[in-house]
Design a protein around this motif. Structure first.
Motif, PDB file in Angstrom:
ATOM      1  N   ARG A 139       0.859  -1.180   0.000  1.00 45.09           N
ATOM      2  CA  ARG A 139       0.000   0.000   0.000  1.00 45.09           C
ATOM      3  C   ARG A 139       0.897   1.232   0.000  1.00 45.09           C
ATOM      4  O   ARG A 139       1.621   1.436   0.967  1.00 45.09           O
ATOM      5  CB  ARG A 139      -0.919  -0.009   1.239  1.00 45.09           C
ATOM      6  CG  ARG A 139      -1.832   1.203   1.307  1.00 45.09           C
ATOM      7  CD  ARG A 139      -2.834   1.087   2.443  1.00 45.09           C
ATOM      8  NE  ARG A 139      -2.220   0.968   3.754  1.00 45.09           N
ATOM      9  CZ  ARG A 139      -1.670   1.992   4.432  1.00 45.09           C
ATOM     10  NH1 ARG A 139      -1.632   3.209   3.919  1.00 45.09           N
ATOM     11  NH2 ARG A 139      -1.134   1.785   5.628  1.00 45.09           N
ATOM     12  N   PRO A 140       0.903   2.020  -1.114  1.00 46.37           N
ATOM     13  CA  PRO A 140      -0.026   2.009  -2.248  1.00 46.37           C
ATOM     14  C   PRO A 140       0.232   0.856  -3.209  1.00 46.37           C
ATOM     15  O   PRO A 140       1.349   0.353  -3.326  1.00 46.37           O
ATOM     16  CB  PRO A 140       0.256   3.353  -2.929  1.00 46.37           C
ATOM     17  CG  PRO A 140       1.699   3.628  -2.620  1.00 46.37           C
ATOM     18  CD  PRO A 140       1.901   3.114  -1.229  1.00 46.37           C
TER      19      PRO A 140
ATOM     20  N   GLU B  40      -2.699  -5.410   3.702  1.00 47.76           N
ATOM     21  CA  GLU B  40      -1.963  -4.320   3.073  1.00 47.76           C
ATOM     22  C   GLU B  40      -0.808  -3.869   3.962  1.00 47.76           C
ATOM     23  O   GLU B  40      -0.989  -3.600   5.150  1.00 47.76           O
ATOM     24  CB  GLU B  40      -2.905  -3.156   2.769  1.00 47.76           C
ATOM     25  CG  GLU B  40      -3.948  -3.522   1.722  1.00 47.76           C
ATOM     26  CD  GLU B  40      -4.738  -2.325   1.243  1.00 47.76           C
ATOM     27  OE1 GLU B  40      -4.882  -2.160   0.022  1.00 47.76           O
ATOM     28  OE2 GLU B  40      -5.222  -1.559   2.089  1.00 47.76           O
TER      29      GLU B  40
ATOM     30  N   ALA C 171       1.894  -1.056   4.625  1.00 46.22           N
ATOM     31  CA  ALA C 171       2.190   0.344   4.337  1.00 46.22           C
ATOM     32  C   ALA C 171       3.627   0.494   3.857  1.00 46.22           C
ATOM     33  O   ALA C 171       4.569   0.045   4.523  1.00 46.22           O
ATOM     34  CB  ALA C 171       1.954   1.201   5.573  1.00 46.22           C
TER      35      ALA C 171
ATOM     36  N   TYR D  96       8.413   2.882  -1.361  1.00 46.22           N
ATOM     37  CA  TYR D  96       7.046   2.513  -1.722  1.00 46.22           C
ATOM     38  C   TYR D  96       6.935   1.062  -2.184  1.00 46.22           C
ATOM     39  O   TYR D  96       6.072   0.725  -2.994  1.00 46.22           O
ATOM     40  CB  TYR D  96       6.504   3.461  -2.801  1.00 46.22           C
ATOM     41  CG  TYR D  96       6.397   4.888  -2.337  1.00 46.22           C
ATOM     42  CD1 TYR D  96       5.239   5.350  -1.733  1.00 46.22           C
ATOM     43  CD2 TYR D  96       7.458   5.785  -2.483  1.00 46.22           C
ATOM     44  CE1 TYR D  96       5.125   6.663  -1.292  1.00 46.22           C
ATOM     45  CE2 TYR D  96       7.360   7.094  -2.043  1.00 46.22           C
ATOM     46  CZ  TYR D  96       6.191   7.528  -1.449  1.00 46.22           C
ATOM     47  OH  TYR D  96       6.098   8.830  -1.000  1.00 46.22           O
TER      48      TYR D  96
ATOM     49  N   ASP E 282      -4.463   3.749  -2.421  1.00 45.17           N
ATOM     50  CA  ASP E 282      -4.142   3.723  -0.992  1.00 45.17           C
ATOM     51  C   ASP E 282      -5.328   4.293  -0.224  1.00 45.17           C
ATOM     52  O   ASP E 282      -5.513   5.508  -0.178  1.00 45.17           O
ATOM     53  CB  ASP E 282      -2.882   4.553  -0.725  1.00 45.17           C
ATOM     54  CG  ASP E 282      -2.427   4.486   0.716  1.00 45.17           C
ATOM     55  OD1 ASP E 282      -3.220   4.091   1.585  1.00 45.17           O
ATOM     56  OD2 ASP E 282      -1.265   4.843   0.981  1.00 45.17           O
TER      57      ASP E 282
ATOM     58  N   ASP F  68      -3.722   6.593   3.049  1.00 46.52           N
ATOM     59  CA  ASP F  68      -2.963   7.826   2.827  1.00 46.52           C
ATOM     60  C   ASP F  68      -3.139   8.409   1.424  1.00 46.52           C
ATOM     61  O   ASP F  68      -2.587   9.468   1.129  1.00 46.52           O
ATOM     62  CB  ASP F  68      -1.471   7.566   3.051  1.00 46.52           C
ATOM     63  CG  ASP F  68      -1.172   7.146   4.480  1.00 46.52           C
ATOM     64  OD1 ASP F  68      -1.710   7.792   5.398  1.00 46.52           O
ATOM     65  OD2 ASP F  68      -0.418   6.182   4.674  1.00 46.52           O
ATOM     66  N   GLY F  69      -3.905   7.756   0.585  1.00 49.32           N
ATOM     67  CA  GLY F  69      -4.025   8.203  -0.795  1.00 49.32           C
ATOM     68  C   GLY F  69      -4.753   9.512  -0.978  1.00 49.32           C
ATOM     69  O   GLY F  69      -4.691  10.109  -2.061  1.00 49.32           O
TER      70      GLY F  69
END
Length: 378
Positions: free
Chosen positions: A113-114, A132, A134, A141, A342, A345-346
């Motif tokens: 995630r993402p 997921e 992080a 990422y 995400d 946090d997206g």
């Protein structure tokens, strides 16, 4: 119970973009990860011939399976039997095929995630549990072996992507080897989404088959081969899964379109044309990287491959969907909101796709520089 599937917000952005275009607006589509170029010329020429001469039907191309197997020998020095290759109607059915062949409902499958929105939603649709992990700037990422080793209890599976969507990040070879070791030790089955292979701007991406021979590989003609609309992909499965995967393919999807299979085989011989597209993406990537300071976007994921820029816009908004809608309506530039990739946090990220012509990237930059400069928070 019916699985609750989240919407793909970029589709809504695209729908509005097309509605604005129908009203006469000039729209620049940077919301989807699809090449604006078509299939290679030789593939199209062969397709015309096939349409005129072949009645077509349900069919798997042995020659295409052999050519795909040879790709792994040539590019990755990995031996793949053509019978391990199953042709699919794109990577999305390939993912369904892989997941249903490996896991029973209730299994836990780790993802970054993402990450690509369909990983999470396909898992939920199949009554599998997304786990997921992080992954932020400190992890480039991407999932790490250490993060996988720390999950308790161990997940049943892992979906990884390198290069990744939405970030474009590539996992280095030593980290792939470490991930493979953790997964082997903990009994985690690997699905490696390699749909962006061939689209790298430094070191080429490595296949997970080099490190985990029992991994399931998902790939497609949609990205490097510029054939998104032809709906053709493949998976590579270990020998013990061939029967299960073939049974599911035959019942759920039958075969990919014969026309696409014929064209896909021809596309393998169009290297010069396809590498020309990669050169275009490389120019577009650099144009955007050069423009980011003028846009006020100082924090981005490392765009090692694919054709994306994933940028932090938290200094401008905490609602990436509304931000993308406003950007579209006021500039005509369509982009993807980070909440697709995400859910946590997206809301503070945006994704640009640079899989378009260079003149369109230049036009988008010219429109966005004054618009970003005028936003509150700059």
């Amino acid at each position: 119970m019916i699985a609750q599937i989240d919407p793909f917000h970029a589709i809504a952005i695209s729908r509005e973009a097309h509605a604005l275009k129908a009203q006469g607006r000039s729209i620049l589509h940077m919301e989807f990860g699809q090449p604006s170029t078509g299939a290679p010329a030789a593939a199209i020429a062969l397709a015309h011939e096939v349409l005129d001469t072949d009645p077509m039907g349900y069919w798997e191309s042995p020659a295409l399976k052999e050519r795909i197997a040879r790709l792994y020998a040539d590019r990755h020095n990995v031996a793949v039997d053509p019978e391990q290759v199953l042709l699919t109607c794109g990577a999305s059915p390939g993912l369904v095929l892989a997941l249903t062949s490996l896991f029973a409902p209730g299994a836990r499958v780790a993802t970054a995630r993402p990450g690509y929105v369909a990983y999470r939603n396909t898992l939920k649709a199949l009554y599998l549990e997304p786990v997921e992990i992080a992954c932020g700037p400190a992890e480039r990422y991407q999932i790490s072996a250490d993060a996988l080793a720390a999950i308790e209890p161990a997940p049943d599976g892992l979906i990884l992507a390198s290069p990744a969507n939405p970030t474009g990040t590539i996992i280095p070879a030593d980290e792939l080897a470490a991930i493979a070791k953790v997964c082997a030790t903990r009994g985690i089955r690997i699905i490696s989404d390699e749909i962006y292979h061939g689209l790298s701007f430094g070191e080429p991406a490595r296949s997970m088959l080099e490190f985990a021979p029992d991994a399931v590989i998902v790939n497609s003609f949609s990205k490097y081969f510029s054939m998104a609309g032809w709906r053709l992909g493949w998976i590579v499965v270990p020998a013990d899964l061939i029967g299960a995967a073939r049974a599911r393919m035959g019942n759920l999807f039958l075969t990919p379109p014969v026309l696409a299979q014929q064209a896909g085989l021809a596309a393998f011989d169009c290297t010069d044309e396809l590498e020309g597209h990669v050169d275009t993406y490389r120019r577009n990537r650099q144009l955007l990287l050069d423009a980011l300071p003028a846009l006020g976007l100082a924090s981005i994921a490392p765009p090692d491959g694919a054709f994306y820029i994933y940028a932090d816009i938290s200094h401008l908004t905490n609602d990436s969907l509304a931000f993308c809608q406003k950007l579209l309506r006021e500039t005509g530039v369509a982009t993807a909101p980070g909440i697709d990739f995400d859910p946590v946090d997206g809301h503070r990220f945006i994704r640009f796709s640079f899989a378009v012509s260079t003149d369109r990237v230049e036009d988008a930059i010219a429109r966005m520089i004054p618009w970003f400069s005028a936003q509150p928070g700059r």
